[in-house]
Design an enzyme around this catalytic site. Structure first.
Site, PDB file in Angstrom:
ATOM      1  N   ALA A 153     -31.450  58.855 -64.103  1.00  6.36           N
ATOM      2  CA  ALA A 153     -30.714  60.120 -64.029  1.00  6.36           C
ATOM      3  C   ALA A 153     -29.210  59.931 -63.828  1.00  6.36           C
ATOM      4  CB  ALA A 153     -31.079  60.864 -62.947  1.00  6.36           C
ATOM      5  N   GLY A 200     -26.972  58.059 -65.388  1.00  3.60           N
ATOM      6  CA  GLY A 200     -26.702  57.293 -66.618  1.00  3.60           C
ATOM      7  C   GLY A 200     -25.933  58.345 -67.510  1.00  3.60           C
ATOM      8  N   MET A 249     -27.047  58.860 -70.486  1.00  3.92           N
ATOM      9  CA  MET A 249     -28.140  59.716 -71.140  1.00  3.92           C
ATOM     10  C   MET A 249     -29.047  60.407 -70.200  1.00  3.92           C
ATOM     11  SD  MET A 249     -28.379  59.627 -74.443  1.00  3.92           S
ATOM     12  CE  MET A 249     -29.993  60.287 -74.674  1.00  3.92           C
ATOM     13  N   ASP A 275     -34.050  53.283 -56.543  1.00 10.62           N
ATOM     14  CA  ASP A 275     -35.147  54.466 -55.933  1.00 10.62           C
ATOM     15  C   ASP A 275     -36.460  53.992 -56.156  1.00 10.62           C
ATOM     16  OD1 ASP A 275     -32.908  56.085 -55.406  1.00 10.62           O
ATOM     17  OD2 ASP A 275     -32.904  56.937 -57.223  1.00 10.62           O
ATOM     18  N   THR A 278     -33.887  51.125 -75.073  1.00 12.33           N
ATOM     19  CA  THR A 278     -34.182  50.441 -76.257  1.00 12.33           C
ATOM     20  C   THR A 278     -34.733  49.040 -75.776  1.00 12.33           C
ATOM     21  OG1 THR A 278     -31.843  49.993 -75.894  1.00 12.33           O
ATOM     22  CG2 THR A 278     -32.257  51.416 -77.792  1.00 12.33           C
ATOM     23  N   ASN A 312     -34.582  56.579 -81.123  1.00 12.40           N
ATOM     24  CA  ASN A 312     -33.503  57.758 -81.427  1.00 12.40           C
ATOM     25  C   ASN A 312     -33.955  58.932 -81.458  1.00 12.40           C
ATOM     26  OD1 ASN A 312     -31.149  59.064 -82.490  1.00 12.40           O
ATOM     27  ND2 ASN A 312     -30.344  56.918 -82.906  1.00 12.40           N
ATOM     28  N   HIS A 350     -20.979  51.409 -82.661  1.00 10.89           N
ATOM     29  CA  HIS A 350     -21.648  52.412 -81.381  1.00 10.89           C
ATOM     30  C   HIS A 350     -20.138  52.068 -80.339  1.00 10.89           C
ATOM     31  CE1 HIS A 350     -25.701  52.483 -82.399  1.00 10.89           C
ATOM     32  NE2 HIS A 350     -26.118  53.381 -81.456  1.00 10.89           N
ATOM     33  N   LYS A 394     -21.978  50.000 -74.848  1.00  8.14           N
ATOM     34  CA  LYS A 394     -23.605  49.636 -74.976  1.00  8.14           C
ATOM     35  C   LYS A 394     -23.845  48.252 -74.586  1.00  8.14           C
ATOM     36  CE  LYS A 394     -26.801  50.064 -78.887  1.00  8.14           C
ATOM     37  NZ  LYS A 394     -28.136  50.814 -77.945  1.00  8.14           N
TER      38      LYS A 394
HETATM   39  N1  LIG Z   1     -33.649  57.111 -77.734  1.00  7.48           N
HETATM   40  C1  LIG Z   1     -32.320  57.576 -77.936  1.00  7.48           C
HETATM   41  O1  LIG Z   1     -32.106  58.499 -78.655  1.00  7.48           O
HETATM   42  C2  LIG Z   1     -31.090  56.865 -77.172  1.00  7.48           C
HETATM   43  C3  LIG Z   1     -31.565  55.852 -76.684  1.00  7.48           C
HETATM   44  N2  LIG Z   1     -30.235  55.303 -75.821  1.00  7.48           N
HETATM   45  C4  LIG Z   1     -30.821  54.187 -74.964  1.00  7.48           C
HETATM   46  O2  LIG Z   1     -30.970  54.356 -73.616  1.00  7.48           O
HETATM   47  C5  LIG Z   1     -30.678  53.427 -72.674  1.00  7.48           C
HETATM   48  C6  LIG Z   1     -29.563  54.151 -71.571  1.00  7.48           C
HETATM   49  O3  LIG Z   1     -28.364  54.271 -72.401  1.00  7.48           O
HETATM   50  P1  LIG Z   1     -27.251  54.943 -71.706  1.00  7.48           P
HETATM   51  O4  LIG Z   1     -27.608  56.085 -70.732  1.00  7.48           O
HETATM   52  O5  LIG Z   1     -25.996  54.852 -72.414  1.00  7.48           O
HETATM   53  O6  LIG Z   1     -26.921  53.895 -70.346  1.00  7.48           O
HETATM   54  P2  LIG Z   1     -26.328  53.714 -68.969  1.00  7.48           P
HETATM   55  O7  LIG Z   1     -25.835  52.378 -68.574  1.00  7.48           O
HETATM   56  O8  LIG Z   1     -25.217  54.944 -68.790  1.00  7.48           O
HETATM   57  O9  LIG Z   1     -27.365  54.404 -67.992  1.00  7.48           O
HETATM   58  C7  LIG Z   1     -28.368  53.497 -67.449  1.00  7.48           C
HETATM   59  C8  LIG Z   1     -28.856  54.140 -66.260  1.00  7.48           C
HETATM   60  O10 LIG Z   1     -30.003  53.275 -65.789  1.00  7.48           O
HETATM   61  C9  LIG Z   1     -29.955  53.068 -64.332  1.00  7.48           C
HETATM   62  N3  LIG Z   1     -30.820  52.084 -63.809  1.00  7.48           N
HETATM   63  C10 LIG Z   1     -30.644  50.650 -64.001  1.00  7.48           C
HETATM   64  N4  LIG Z   1     -31.448  49.866 -63.624  1.00  7.48           N
HETATM   65  C11 LIG Z   1     -32.416  51.050 -63.119  1.00  7.48           C
HETATM   66  C12 LIG Z   1     -33.861  50.916 -62.460  1.00  7.48           C
HETATM   67  N5  LIG Z   1     -34.548  49.861 -62.124  1.00  7.48           N
HETATM   68  N6  LIG Z   1     -34.394  52.069 -62.266  1.00  7.48           N
HETATM   69  C13 LIG Z   1     -33.899  53.218 -62.522  1.00  7.48           C
HETATM   70  N7  LIG Z   1     -32.592  53.456 -63.209  1.00  7.48           N
HETATM   71  C14 LIG Z   1     -31.920  52.283 -63.272  1.00  7.48           C
HETATM   72  C15 LIG Z   1     -28.478  52.624 -64.245  1.00  7.48           C
HETATM   73  O11 LIG Z   1     -27.980  52.824 -62.777  1.00  7.48           O
HETATM   74  C16 LIG Z   1     -27.822  53.756 -65.062  1.00  7.48           C
HETATM   75  O12 LIG Z   1     -27.535  55.165 -64.271  1.00  7.48           O
HETATM   76  C17 LIG Z   1     -30.065  52.156 -73.587  1.00  7.48           C
HETATM   77  O13 LIG Z   1     -31.059  51.474 -73.800  1.00  7.48           O
HETATM   78  C18 LIG Z   1     -29.722  53.100 -74.814  1.00  7.48           C
HETATM   79  O14 LIG Z   1     -29.371  52.058 -75.952  1.00  7.48           O
HETATM   80  C19 LIG Z   1     -29.075  55.973 -75.622  1.00  7.48           C
HETATM   81  C20 LIG Z   1     -28.847  57.151 -76.337  1.00  7.48           C
HETATM   82  C21 LIG Z   1     -29.834  57.640 -77.153  1.00  7.48           C
HETATM   83  O1  LIG Z   2     -26.630  53.004 -76.583  1.00  2.00           O
HETATM   84  C1  LIG Z   2     -26.751  54.103 -77.295  1.00  2.00           C
HETATM   85  O2  LIG Z   2     -25.522  54.757 -77.324  1.00  2.00           O
HETATM   86  C2  LIG Z   2     -27.695  54.424 -78.188  1.00  2.00           C
HETATM   87  N1  LIG Z   2     -28.705  53.491 -78.157  1.00  2.00           N
HETATM   88  C3  LIG Z   2     -29.829  53.813 -79.088  1.00  2.00           C
HETATM   89  C4  LIG Z   2     -30.026  52.641 -79.883  1.00  2.00           C
HETATM   90  O3  LIG Z   2     -29.860  51.401 -79.548  1.00  2.00           O
HETATM   91  O4  LIG Z   2     -30.391  52.756 -80.927  1.00  2.00           O
HETATM   92  C5  LIG Z   2     -29.869  55.210 -79.859  1.00  2.00           C
HETATM   93  C6  LIG Z   2     -28.358  55.691 -80.258  1.00  2.00           C
HETATM   94  O5  LIG Z   2     -27.986  54.601 -81.264  1.00  2.00           O
HETATM   95  C7  LIG Z   2     -27.505  55.493 -79.177  1.00  2.00           C
END
Ligand SMILES: NC(=O)C1=CN([C@@H]2O[C@H](COP(=O)(O)OP(=O)(O)OC[C@H]3O[C@@H](n4cnc5c(N)ncnc54)[C@H](O)[C@@H]3O)[C@@H](O)[C@H]2O)C=CC1
Ligand SMILES: O=C(O)C1=N[C@H](C(=O)O)C[C@H](O)C1
Length: 250
Positions: free
Chosen positions: A9, A11, A13, A37, A78, A107, A135, A139
């Site tokens: 929460a 992060g 996203m 947590d 991912t 995505n 990106h 990332k």
């Molecule tokens: N499917 C989609 O549409 C999208 C997917 N992503 C993916 O989402 C993931 C997160 O991206 P961001 O938010 O940019 O990363 P971020 O690094 O900003 O956030 C990750 C969060 O997870 C927390 N975390 C780490 N270990 C944890 C654990 N064991 N338990 C609970 N929380 C934990 C971190 O403290 C941080 O707050 C990446 O894999 C990214 O590629 C990102 C954007 C869109």
């Molecule tokens: O880390 C990101 O920002 C994103 N991660 C996802 C991915 O790895 O495909 C989705 C989107 O591209 C943003």
């Protein structure tokens, strides 16, 4: 009201998901958890659907823990491999409820989901295909989960159409030709100012098709996340479902 807990929460996203859930008339925010947590706090007593956006290295363990807790899970993190997905399926087969659901999407942005879909349609008509993902430099994984998924989709479509390998006369390569995913070259750019972008290039002699999707802001992912939460909450999606296209009438 659908009770939603958010894992990751704090992060980029996760914090957007927290705001999106707060802004949805049919949802209420249950728990917000981050690194350190205890996930056993999440249970059917307080949560209908957990949304997981963390990091690839911990996501599988989180999803397995949440399945054990008996809650449905929407996953955006991912890094999913066939081995990891098999562990999710195995855990679901031993889950507390028969109708338990896990949904994973590489995505959640409609532009990216459509680009991916259009790429699978176009793939069989072109001799060459390459994927470029671009990106933000914070990332942690490359190539993006989306680009990986797109390349796999192109490869499946090419095989089904009886196409052979993409033409490529490269004899010396220090890494410039990118990562080869199922025979498709995938290139990753990390650049300050970018958010999440993908270009899919198709080529034939004398012509080219480019499909491009741009997510300029993380709000672009939120309608897709909320759609997935609603779909799981309404039921009928037991087991593991992959890809937002499954919930769109494409
Ligand atoms: N499917 C989609 O549409 C999208 C997917 N992503 C993916 O989402 C993931 C997160 O991206 P961001 O938010 O940019 O990363 P971020 O690094 O900003 O956030 C990750 C969060 O997870 C927390 N975390 C780490 N270990 C944890 C654990 N064991 N338990 C609970 N929380 C934990 C971190 O403290 C941080 O707050 C990446 O894999 C990214 O590629 C990102 C954007 C869109
Ligand atoms: O880390 C990101 O920002 C994103 N991660 C996802 C991915 O790895 O495909 C989705 C989107 O591209 C943003």
């Amino acid at each position: 009201m659908v009770r939603v807990s958010v894992i990751g929460a704090k992060g980029r996203m996760g914090s957007h998901v927290v705001d999106a859930v707060k802004g949805a008339d049919d949802m209420e925010l249950a728990l917000t958890l981050d690194a350190g947590d205890d996930l056993t706090a999440v249970s059917p007593a307080n949560t209908d659907v957990a949304v997981e956006f963390t990091v690839p290295s911990v996501s599988l363990d989180n999803v397995l823990a949440l399945i054990g807790q008996g809650v449905d899970v929407v996953v955006g993190t991912t890094g999913w491999t066939e081995e990891k997905l098999a562990k999710v399926r195995e855990a679901l087969s031993a889950a507390p409820h028969d109708d338990q659901a896990v949904f994973i999407a590489p995505n959640f942005a409609i532009s990216a989901v459509l680009a991916d879909h259009f790429a699978t349609v176009a793939a069989r008509y072109f001799e060459s295909a390459e994927v470029i993902e671009l990106h933000h430099p914070t990332k942690v994984d490359a190539p993006s989960g989306t680009a990986f998924h797109t390349a796999q989709g192109i490869a499946v479509a090419r095989r089904a159409a009886g196409l052979g390998p993409v033409p490529d006369a490269t004899e010396t390569d220090g890494g410039s030709r990118g990562q080869v995913v199922d025979g498709i070259h995938v290139h990753a750019v990390r650049l300050r100012g970018l958010n999440a972008h993908e270009e899919i290039l198709f080529g034939n002699a004398g012509e080219q098709l480019t499909i491009r999707a741009d997510s300029f802001d993380r709000t672009s992912f939120m309608p897709g996340v909320l759609l997935a939460v609603r779909k799981l909450a309404e039921g009928g999606h037991a087991g593991l479902t992959i890809g937002l296209d499954r919930f769109l009438d494409l």
